[in-house]
Write a protein that holds these residues in place. Structure first.
Motif, PDB file in Angstrom:
ATOM      1  N   PRO A  25       0.644  -1.130  -0.093  1.00 44.73           N
ATOM      2  CA  PRO A  25       0.010  -0.003  -0.007  1.00 44.73           C
ATOM      3  C   PRO A  25       0.775   1.404  -0.039  1.00 44.73           C
ATOM      4  O   PRO A  25       0.502   2.209   0.561  1.00 44.73           O
ATOM      5  N   VAL A  26       2.015   1.245  -0.727  1.00 49.50           N
ATOM      6  CA  VAL A  26       2.856   2.340  -0.753  1.00 49.50           C
ATOM      7  C   VAL A  26       3.148   2.716  -2.231  1.00 49.50           C
ATOM      8  O   VAL A  26       3.108   1.915  -3.084  1.00 49.50           O
ATOM      9  N   PRO A  27       3.211   3.917  -2.649  1.00 50.58           N
ATOM     10  CA  PRO A  27       3.686   4.367  -4.125  1.00 50.58           C
ATOM     11  C   PRO A  27       5.097   3.655  -4.436  1.00 50.58           C
ATOM     12  O   PRO A  27       5.894   3.579  -3.692  1.00 50.58           O
ATOM     13  N   GLY A  28       5.111   3.272  -5.669  1.00 52.71           N
ATOM     14  CA  GLY A  28       6.023   2.462  -6.282  1.00 52.71           C
ATOM     15  C   GLY A  28       7.560   3.345  -6.191  1.00 52.71           C
ATOM     16  O   GLY A  28       8.526   2.812  -5.713  1.00 52.71           O
ATOM     17  N   PRO A  29       7.333   4.606  -6.404  1.00 48.25           N
ATOM     18  CA  PRO A  29       8.753   5.549  -6.452  1.00 48.25           C
ATOM     19  C   PRO A  29       9.247   5.404  -4.820  1.00 48.25           C
ATOM     20  O   PRO A  29      10.407   5.330  -4.494  1.00 48.25           O
ATOM     21  N   VAL A  30       8.375   5.348  -3.786  1.00 48.61           N
ATOM     22  CA  VAL A  30       8.514   5.222  -2.412  1.00 48.61           C
ATOM     23  C   VAL A  30       9.406   4.081  -2.259  1.00 48.61           C
ATOM     24  O   VAL A  30      10.536   4.062  -1.518  1.00 48.61           O
TER      25      VAL A  30
END
Length: 124
Positions: A25-30
């Motif tokens: 549940p986190v953005p890919g870039p993060v």
């Protein structure tokens, strides 16, 4: 510098892939930045490769905010009638960010300011 951009892009793609495959549940870039952090700790020589490209991106960081600003202006019409909720959420999130930042700084500040134990006189 091209090599540095390629490494940064590879880690961003790696993050996107990890998020997609694992359903995180986190953005890919993060996730990619966390993977880059792990790689930098594991292989310190990678720092030399990435540094030039990262510094160049940081010099032009303001340009990266233009798409977000254009998106906000373009979506402003859909926010009509919801300005009170939008303003309240912006104010609340700003205050919450300031509070969390203050707590983190206070926690780290107390650790830094704490005197080191004196081994000579036996006090702890």
């Amino acid at each position: 510098m091209l090599q540095a951009f390629a490494v940064l892009l590879a880690f961003q793609c790696l993050g996107e892939g990890l998020v997609f495959l694992l359903g995180l549940p986190v953005p890919g870039p993060v996730a990619g930045m966390l993977a880059l952090l792990v790689a930098l700790v594991a292989w310190p020589r990678l720092h030399e490769v990435v540094e030039s490209g990262a510094n160049e991106l940081l010099r032009h960081l303001s340009l990266l905010f233009l798409p977000a600003g254009v998106g906000i202006v373009a979506a402003a019409a859909s926010g009509s009638g919801h300005w009170l909720a939008i303003a309240a959420s912006v104010i609340f999130s700003t205050l919450a960010t300031l509070a969390v930042t203050a707590l983190v700084l206070q926690a780290f500040g107390s650790r830094i300011d704490a005197p080191a134990p004196n081994k000579e006189d036996g006090s702890v």
